[in-house]
Structure formats: C-alpha cells, structure tokens
Design an enzyme around this catalytic site. Structure first.
Site, PDB file in Angstrom:
ATOM      1  N   ARG A  32       0.821  -1.209   0.000  1.00  0.00           N
ATOM      2  CA  ARG A  32       0.000   0.000   0.000  1.00  0.00           C
ATOM      3  C   ARG A  32       0.851   1.254   0.000  1.00  0.00           C
ATOM      4  O   ARG A  32       0.510   2.249  -0.590  1.00  0.00           O
ATOM      5  CB  ARG A  32      -0.927   0.010   1.221  1.00  0.00           C
ATOM      6  N   LYS A  39       7.916  -1.502   5.499  1.00  0.00           N
ATOM      7  CA  LYS A  39       7.182  -2.401   4.618  1.00  0.00           C
ATOM      8  C   LYS A  39       8.048  -2.945   3.482  1.00  0.00           C
ATOM      9  O   LYS A  39       7.722  -3.983   2.910  1.00  0.00           O
ATOM     10  CB  LYS A  39       5.971  -1.672   4.000  1.00  0.00           C
ATOM     11  N   LYS A 162     -12.719 -13.951   6.029  1.00  0.00           N
ATOM     12  CA  LYS A 162     -12.031 -14.961   5.211  1.00  0.00           C
ATOM     13  C   LYS A 162     -13.034 -15.950   4.602  1.00  0.00           C
ATOM     14  O   LYS A 162     -12.850 -16.405   3.471  1.00  0.00           O
ATOM     15  CB  LYS A 162     -10.993 -15.718   6.057  1.00  0.00           C
ATOM     16  N   SER A 200      -0.635 -13.413  13.986  1.00  0.00           N
ATOM     17  CA  SER A 200      -0.683 -14.845  14.320  1.00  0.00           C
ATOM     18  C   SER A 200       0.434 -15.276  15.263  1.00  0.00           C
ATOM     19  O   SER A 200       0.321 -16.328  15.892  1.00  0.00           O
ATOM     20  CB  SER A 200      -0.654 -15.715  13.056  1.00  0.00           C
TER      21      SER A 200
HETATM   22  P1  NDP Z   1       0.161  -9.655   7.555  1.00  0.00           P
HETATM   23  O1  NDP Z   1      -0.632  -8.785   8.447  1.00  0.00           O
HETATM   24  O2  NDP Z   1       1.596  -9.806   7.813  1.00  0.00           O
HETATM   25  O3  NDP Z   1      -0.076  -9.232   6.048  1.00  0.00           O
HETATM   26  C1  NDP Z   1      -1.299  -8.796   5.581  1.00  0.00           C
HETATM   27  C2  NDP Z   1      -1.080  -8.099   4.276  1.00  0.00           C
HETATM   28  O4  NDP Z   1      -2.344  -7.633   3.771  1.00  0.00           O
HETATM   29  C3  NDP Z   1      -0.175  -6.899   4.402  1.00  0.00           C
HETATM   30  O5  NDP Z   1       0.845  -7.040   3.454  1.00  0.00           O
HETATM   31  C4  NDP Z   1      -1.074  -5.710   4.070  1.00  0.00           C
HETATM   32  O6  NDP Z   1      -0.471  -4.777   3.208  1.00  0.00           O
HETATM   33  C5  NDP Z   1      -2.155  -6.358   3.245  1.00  0.00           C
HETATM   34  N1  NDP Z   1      -3.369  -5.540   3.312  1.00  0.00           N
HETATM   35  C6  NDP Z   1      -4.218  -5.394   4.346  1.00  0.00           C
HETATM   36  N2  NDP Z   1      -5.186  -4.531   4.007  1.00  0.00           N
HETATM   37  C7  NDP Z   1      -4.932  -4.119   2.748  1.00  0.00           C
HETATM   38  C8  NDP Z   1      -5.557  -3.230   1.830  1.00  0.00           C
HETATM   39  N3  NDP Z   1      -6.675  -2.561   2.142  1.00  0.00           N
HETATM   40  N4  NDP Z   1      -5.003  -3.057   0.600  1.00  0.00           N
HETATM   41  C9  NDP Z   1      -3.874  -3.706   0.256  1.00  0.00           C
HETATM   42  N5  NDP Z   1      -3.239  -4.559   1.075  1.00  0.00           N
HETATM   43  C10 NDP Z   1      -3.767  -4.765   2.302  1.00  0.00           C
HETATM   44  O7  NDP Z   1      -0.588 -11.070   7.591  1.00  0.00           O
HETATM   45  P2  NDP Z   1      -0.187 -12.545   7.226  1.00  0.00           P
HETATM   46  O8  NDP Z   1       1.025 -12.626   6.415  1.00  0.00           O
HETATM   47  O9  NDP Z   1      -0.289 -13.310   8.471  1.00  0.00           O
HETATM   48  O10 NDP Z   1      -1.452 -12.950   6.318  1.00  0.00           O
HETATM   49  C11 NDP Z   1      -1.401 -12.972   4.916  1.00  0.00           C
HETATM   50  C12 NDP Z   1      -2.600 -13.727   4.404  1.00  0.00           C
HETATM   51  O11 NDP Z   1      -2.621 -15.029   4.965  1.00  0.00           O
HETATM   52  C13 NDP Z   1      -3.945 -13.099   4.761  1.00  0.00           C
HETATM   53  O12 NDP Z   1      -4.805 -13.287   3.673  1.00  0.00           O
HETATM   54  C14 NDP Z   1      -4.394 -13.939   5.949  1.00  0.00           C
HETATM   55  O13 NDP Z   1      -5.790 -13.937   6.086  1.00  0.00           O
HETATM   56  C15 NDP Z   1      -3.869 -15.306   5.561  1.00  0.00           C
HETATM   57  N6  NDP Z   1      -3.671 -16.221   6.670  1.00  0.00           N
HETATM   58  C16 NDP Z   1      -2.804 -15.912   7.683  1.00  0.00           C
HETATM   59  C17 NDP Z   1      -2.608 -16.816   8.708  1.00  0.00           C
HETATM   60  C18 NDP Z   1      -1.658 -16.554   9.831  1.00  0.00           C
HETATM   61  O14 NDP Z   1      -1.694 -17.294  10.817  1.00  0.00           O
HETATM   62  N7  NDP Z   1      -0.784 -15.580   9.752  1.00  0.00           N
HETATM   63  C19 NDP Z   1      -3.330 -18.103   8.753  1.00  0.00           C
HETATM   64  C20 NDP Z   1      -4.177 -18.330   7.623  1.00  0.00           C
HETATM   65  C21 NDP Z   1      -4.331 -17.418   6.632  1.00  0.00           C
HETATM   66  P3  NDP Z   1       0.392  -3.500   3.665  1.00  0.00           P
HETATM   67  O15 NDP Z   1       1.563  -4.095   4.356  1.00  0.00           O
HETATM   68  O16 NDP Z   1       0.761  -2.847   2.391  1.00  0.00           O
HETATM   69  O17 NDP Z   1      -0.460  -2.699   4.567  1.00  0.00           O
END
Ligand code: NDP
Length: 318
Positions: A32, A39, A162, A200
C-alpha cells in the site's frame, strides 16, 4: 516467468517473495505504501531482489488498482487481506477489504489473458467455524466450510471476512473460468522477515512474556511450509481445489508446555485466561497437502525459530 504477489510485505507474502526469487522468478509485489521502509526494506534485502523484484503500489479497495501489476503475469498469488481480531468496524476494516479486495484482484486477473493460475491465501478460518461438533475424533478436511451465520452470531469478524472472501472467489472464478488453487493455512509460526510482529505470532509472544494462555485450540504450521505450498500449488499443474496446511493441533495449554520444555528458564504461566473447561481438540487432515510435496516442519522447530527471531529483533529480552 513473471508473477505477482499481493500484500507482498506481509509475514507470509515476504516468504513467498523470497522463495519465488530463489526459484528464479521475476516478482511484482504490491504494497500500500512503497515509501514506508518498514514495509519494503526487508524485501529489497532478499537475494535476487535487485535484479528481479519490482514493487507496485496497490490498495484492495481501489477499483482497478491491480490492473497494471497483474497484466503480463503468468501467476498471481493473492495474499493481501487485513489480519486483525479486534476492530471497531468489522465491515469497513475486515470484510470489505477481504471480499471486495479479492474480487478486485480477480477482476484484474480476468482482464489479463497472460494469467494462467491464481493462488489464493484463504485460511482455516474459512473451513472449521460452523456448528459441526468438534472432538478429538473429528477430522476437519477440505470438504468443510465455515458458516457465515455462525461467524456473525459468534462475532468472529476476521473469520467471517475470510469465509466470505473465499466463497466470493470461488463464485467469481467459476463464472469467469479462472484457474484458482486455494490454500487454507492454520495459525502460521516461524521466523519473521518483516520488522513488525504480526497477529498470528502474538499468542506465542504473549506466552513467552508470561501471560496466561488462551483457552483455545489452534492448528499451527511453519511459514516456510506455507510459502512453499503456495509456490508448489502454482507450479504443479494438477493442483486443484483447496489445501489445508497444518502440522499440529493443540490447546494453548499444550503450546505453553512445548515452549516451557524448549525454554525451561522462562517464566511461562501455567494459568489459563479463564476458568471454563478447556475447548475440545480436533484433527486437521494433512493428506491432501502431501500432494503438494509438503512434509511439515515440526512445531518445536517453528517455535524455536520464532523465539530466536524475537530475540534477534530485540522484541524479547532474555
Ligand atoms: P500480515 O498482516 O503480515 O499481512 C497482511 C497483508 O495484507 C499486508 O501485506 C497488508 O499490506 C495487506 N493488506 C491489508 N489490508 C490491505 C488493503 N486494504 N489493501 C492492500 N493490502 C492490504 O498477515 P499474514 O502474512 O499473516 O497474512 C497474509 C494472508 O494469509 C492473509 O490473507 C491472511 O488472512 C492469511 N492467513 C494468515 C494466517 C496466519 O496465521 N498468519 C493463517 C491463515 C491465513 P500493507 O503491508 O501494504 O499494509
């Protein structure tokens, strides 16, 4: 080949980017705010980044935001979605970015004939939260779906986001004939590439900081297995449908015990956060994930990796 990773700076996505670069891909990662060093700096330090990593600014809630980045890509890894349990406005903070954002990315994919496969990061959140009974004999597998009404009644807003996002994705790709493979990881542990603690790994940090453990059952999986599963799901032509990713399911009391055994000098609490009976355990199937070539790193190693990473980043001090 050129591939795109949405939300490229996140915990899981950073590992996907790292392994894609290692495997020789040219990677377009969306963030973003590309001017925020927290980031992007860790991404620029990855091997191969100088030659083959390009950053793009994109927001899930901005229509068409992903058009230019997706155009010309062979594969798209859609990981971006807000991960937060406490929010003021679930619709605006979680559900809209998850659901509208996923459709926004898929619409860009539908417009780009170069895209051969989309790999979607869904979650166990879209699988295991419904009224079906849970006990140690129950095996949750890829045929399970979470129930949106159950999530609403229980105010499980992240889980609802989700669940709705994955359902919307399947509907869209079926209608538009897009090849999509979905990954459903449980709670993800392991070393952080990014500087900030993500949601997490917070329960692990809380336990090593001596807080009472949650009365909760989680599945756990290593972030490196999750990242490799994503790339294998893209590379293996026969991959299809959903894949649960889980090394072990345990109650947080057991998680605290594993941490206590690994770090006996730490003051890890033996108290639960409430007096209610412990939530029942259940199993999560590993069968289908094996076909992606994932062997699952043992939880003890994932926990050691994360604790050592917390120490290295001075997030904990012992
Ligand atoms: P993070 O919080 O580390 O990453 C989330 C990402 O989503 C960030 O890079 C953030 O971007 C991006 N994001 C959030 N809102 C927006 C938006 N409005 N527009 C663009 N980008 C956005 O989380 P995780 O790495 O843990 O999770 C990544 C994925 O994995 C997600 O889909 C999550 O639901 C899924 N997941 C995670 C698990 C876990 O235990 N961690 C388990 C199962 C699924 P920016 O940095 O640019 O803000």
């Amino acid at each position: 080949k050129v591939v795109c990773v949405t939300g490229g700076s996140g915990f899981i996505a950073s590992w996907i980017v790292k392994f894609l670069l290692q495997r020789g891909y040219t990677v377009r990662a969306t963030v973003r705010d590309p001017s925020n060093p927290k980031k992007v700096d860790h991404l620029f330090k990855l091997d191969g980044a100088k030659e083959r990593l390009q950053l793009f600014k994109a927001d899930l809630l901005e229509q068409g935001s992903f058009d230019t980045v997706v155009e010309g890509c062979d594969g798209v890894f859609h990981t971006a979605s807000p991960v937060r349990c406490v929010v003021d406005n679930p619709q605006a903070e979680l559900i809209d970015p998850a659901v509208k954002g996923t459709l926004n990315v898929l619409r860009s994919c539908a417009k780009s004939p170069s895209v051969k496969r989309v790999v979607l990061t869904s979650s166990i959140a879209a699988v295991a939260y419904n009224t079906r009974p849970k006990n140690p004999e129950v095996i949750v597998n890829e045929t399970w779906f979470s129930d949106p009404d159950f999530c609403r009644e229980s105010q499980l807003w992240y889980i609802l986001s989700k669940t709705l996002a994955e359902a919307a994705a399947w509907e869209f790709v079926n209608e538009h004939k897009i090849d999509m493979v979905v990954l459903n990881p449980t709670m993800v542990a392991g070393p952080l590439l990014q500087p900030e603690v993500n949601e997490s790994v917070q329960p692990i940090l809380d336990i090593i900081n001596g807080k009472p453990f949650q009365n909760y059952v989680y599945g756990w999986v290593n972030v490196k297995d999750v990242a490799n599963a994503h790339i294998n799901a893209y590379e293996i032509a026969s991959a299809s449908g959903r894949y649960l990713l889980c090394e072990r399911v345990l109650h947080c009391s057991e998680l605290a015990k594993v941490l206590r055994d690994l770090y006996p000098t730490l003051q890890i609490s033996d108290k639960c956060e409430n007096d209610e009976p412990y939530k029942p355990k259940y199993q999560i199937s590993k069968e289908k994930a094996k076909s992606l070539g994932i062997e699952f790193i043992p939880l003890e190693i994932s926990l050691k990796e994360i604790v050592e990473c917390f120490k290295g980043k001075k997030i904990v001090d012992f």
